[in-house]
Design an enzyme around this catalytic site. Sequence first.
Site, PDB file in Angstrom:
ATOM      1  N   ASN A 138      -9.562 -35.066   1.411  1.00 22.18           N
ATOM      2  CA  ASN A 138      -8.688 -35.585   0.368  1.00 22.18           C
ATOM      3  C   ASN A 138      -7.760 -36.613   1.008  1.00 22.18           C
ATOM      4  OD1 ASN A 138      -6.064 -35.695  -1.188  1.00 22.18           O
ATOM      5  ND2 ASN A 138      -7.302 -34.484  -2.595  1.00 22.18           N
ATOM      6  N   THR A 154     -10.860 -36.156  -4.974  1.00 19.44           N
ATOM      7  CA  THR A 154      -9.620 -36.622  -5.572  1.00 19.44           C
ATOM      8  C   THR A 154      -9.184 -35.568  -6.580  1.00 19.44           C
ATOM      9  OG1 THR A 154      -8.462 -38.402  -6.717  1.00 19.44           O
ATOM     10  CG2 THR A 154     -10.815 -38.157  -7.227  1.00 19.44           C
ATOM     11  N   GLU A 155      -7.912 -35.163  -6.495  1.00 22.31           N
ATOM     12  CA  GLU A 155      -7.485 -33.944  -7.176  1.00 22.31           C
ATOM     13  C   GLU A 155      -7.530 -34.051  -8.687  1.00 22.31           C
ATOM     14  OE1 GLU A 155      -5.756 -35.634  -4.836  1.00 22.31           O
ATOM     15  OE2 GLU A 155      -3.597 -35.567  -5.197  1.00 22.31           O
ATOM     16  N   ASN A 156      -7.689 -35.263  -9.196  1.00 28.79           N
ATOM     17  CA  ASN A 156      -7.806 -35.393 -10.649  1.00 28.79           C
ATOM     18  C   ASN A 156      -9.227 -35.181 -11.154  1.00 28.79           C
ATOM     19  OD1 ASN A 156      -8.103 -37.885  -9.199  1.00 28.79           O
ATOM     20  ND2 ASN A 156      -8.306 -38.911 -11.161  1.00 28.79           N
ATOM     21  N   SER A 171     -10.317 -28.179  -9.743  1.00 31.83           N
ATOM     22  CA  SER A 171     -10.030 -29.102  -8.656  1.00 31.83           C
ATOM     23  C   SER A 171      -9.013 -28.500  -7.693  1.00 31.83           C
ATOM     24  CB  SER A 171      -9.488 -30.413  -9.218  1.00 31.83           C
ATOM     25  OG  SER A 171      -9.280 -31.344  -8.182  1.00 31.83           O
TER      26      SER A 171
END
Lengths: 224, 224, 238, 238
Positions: A31, A54-56, A96
Amino acid sequence: MTAENKQARGWNRQEMARRAALDIPDGSYVNLGIGIPEMVAQFVPEGRELIYHTENGLLGMGPAPAVGEEDPELINAGKKAVTAAPGAAYFHHADSFAMIRGQHIDVCVLGAMQISEQGDLANWSTGEPDAIPAVGGAMDLVAGVKTIYVITQHCTKNGEPKLVESCSYPLTGKGVVNRIYTDLAVVEVTPQGFVAVELAPGVSFDHVQEKTGGRLVAGPQLEK
Amino acid sequence: MTAENKQARGWNRQEMARRAALDIPDGSYVNLGIGIPEMVAQFVPEGRELIYHTENGLLGMGPAPAVGEEDPELINAGKKAVTAAPGAAYFHHADSFAMIRGQHIDVCVLGAMQISEQGDLANWSTGEPDAIPAVGGAMDLVAGVKTIYVITQHCTKNGEPKLVESCSYPLTGKGVVNRIYTDLAVVEVTPQGFVAVELAPGVSFDHVQEKTGGRLVAGPQLEK
Amino acid sequence: MTMIDKSSTSLAEAVADVFDGATVMVGGFGEAGSPIELIHALIDQGAKNLTVVNNNTGSGHVGLAALIENGRVARMICSYPRTLGSKVFPELYRSGRIELELVPQGTLAERIRAGGAGIPAFFTATSVDTPLAAGKELRTFEGRDYVMEYGLKADFALIKSERADRHGNLIYNKTARNFAPIMAMAARTTIVQTGALLEVGAIDPEVIITPGIFVNRIVTVAEPAQESRLVAEGRVYP
Amino acid sequence: MTMIDKSSTSLAEAVADVFDGATVMVGGFGEAGSPIELIHALIDQGAKNLTVVNNNTGSGHVGLAALIENGRVARMICSYPRTLGSKVFPELYRSGRIELELVPQGTLAERIRAGGAGIPAFFTATSVDTPLAAGKELRTFEGRDYVMEYGLKADFALIKSERADRHGNLIYNKTARNFAPIMAMAARTTIVQTGALLEVGAIDPEVIITPGIFVNRIVTVAEPAQESRLVAEGRVYP
């Protein structure tokens, strides 16, 4: 310090990103935070494959699209247009952050305002009363990801050290940072505090020590 | 009691299922337990549409497939072959029980060993020392589903009442049952205890009362 | 150019490092989703004193029931060990040769999901006021009682998928999905038997159920045995 | 023959019953997945004193930023209220006219998921030893500290989907999925704007992300506005 001097005495942003990229093992799930950390993806050494989270809600994030090919519904955590690499998968926010909190991400590369000798990280708030507090996923990442790398200028624009004995800004996490890639050096956070393991070309250990707020030890690597 | 008498004095399994089906509002999301409850799906009144949930990961469960069309990977909670109706969706177990625990399922119809005046349900274990305890999803269903219907014979094979003052078997849940459909009557569980709201043809209130372990009150519906 | 390749060359290789005393989550609800070939490979491999997590305890003398029958399982964590055709577990249990931790099915699923999501404990209303809440911490939120339950992790998960790619992205078939996606999250090493191994990119990113990050090894079993058929035929493994 | 039909005839009808003081979850991460037409309908509808849950606070003077600018939001529950182009929230916040509950993004997501899954509280290591853990219950599990966080529910969720069917089954587009599936679970009434409303059965049951059980109303917005474009054009809503 003139611009020429500055260049001679340290790594630039690209070089910091490239140096960090060298340390990420092949096959890692990674990340990348907003800013210089994003640039790490450009410098993965030949022969290695990393998978970006990607955390989204995307695992297998690819590079930025060509101009005109941007999709407002395909973005990264910094809300910039990205692409999906072959083998990518989309998922919702709880899934996520299950990846993050559940220690499934191998490496996270973040920016920093301060890092302490104990590996405490402050990177979300100056704590000033009129600041709009905003934390995003930073606290989740440092709490959940196995290895935390920080890329940052060694000092603030005002010349204040960012590597400090203890953080004066509110913490993002305590004892979370493993390695720091600055314009001056690669610094490991160890039980004995900051250990310089590599110096940027033309940079002396004494110079790095002078620019460091906490105690800095020269790693055995520097003796070679 | 002869078989003829028995038939004359109550509902059979199909009729119990049909009677329960009458009370399920149009558009409900419904989970049907193993046994007689499964038969409810056959008796949905004309003009109503129900959507069936099976806790092993399917919303929109359809009827059993034709013989020879069974798919061992398309089964219900009782591990019998089923089909997927139009509009069905598959999901994993945590998502499935999020539907249950999160009170998204409107009605659950279950079998019972005992139901108390307070709506306590016992339907998973006799508590005998050599019994193999097995609970499945029953405790989740009674804790999470808004309305719990029970379909059961009024008495055990030995003639013991199943509607009791208080359960002697280990509980599945406390104060969870809303209505009971037996071969003899429809019984509501109220703050005042068991209330008979409908009697099977040829069955007297006194007969139901006699077969009931707890206190039974005649509902105003019986006076009509 | 794809370098990441999680495929194993054989079932035996895929389960080679399962160690004595390991906690092993085994996918499946009844026979749907049961990774029967991986279980048989684990029987051949010989690891014993296992703690096994599965909704049931298998049927007949194949698959999970055979693993139990061969004395490899010291402890089951399970919601329903009493299915039709399950004879092996009840016998061992009655004679005190296997332990049982009985967990309501939804709590079992949530504990596994929590284990995979880094949640050490959570509260649920399920089992309150029942014997299964005995000894557990009770707590009231907004007037309702809940029990605290712990996240559940494993050393290994053995699961079955319909299709996989070399990164470990998985899709499942119908209700065979059940526990597999959450077990893949909760295990340190997730081992998958799949009906077909595809090239990376062959599965639409929108429909992947288990992203490859949760998967470590994949072995192709193009025509998996159907447990109920083996049971009907009276098969005994090995 | 399908009788269950959750479609609404208009945006106005879909949001008609949002009441003053309601908690409203709004899908989207930045502009991706933001249900901008539903938000504008909510501005037209007039409900005020709202608690709004969203990862951000909108940008420019449209969508969520416009809802805030029009004084309808008393309180934001949010992880990042400081994005580029977000000017409305900072002004109101500095002048004390809007409250902020700042929640780490993953904790926000998990609290929403917990609310939808019937979990009143859970433990997470996120925010331990930081100011965001202040006043929260701390607890040690296996030697590590965790904070207790509460499940989060809402009266309404406004979300955007790519496709829907009349039962409310939803699929999303790429990273516009983000918070929508969990918000749909956590809200008593989930209102969806979708790019296309399909007949029941048109979406493969294997690829549905949000099963219809979590959805109450659907309104078709075939060509939704793009927030960044409106912002670039300097649009102000209403």
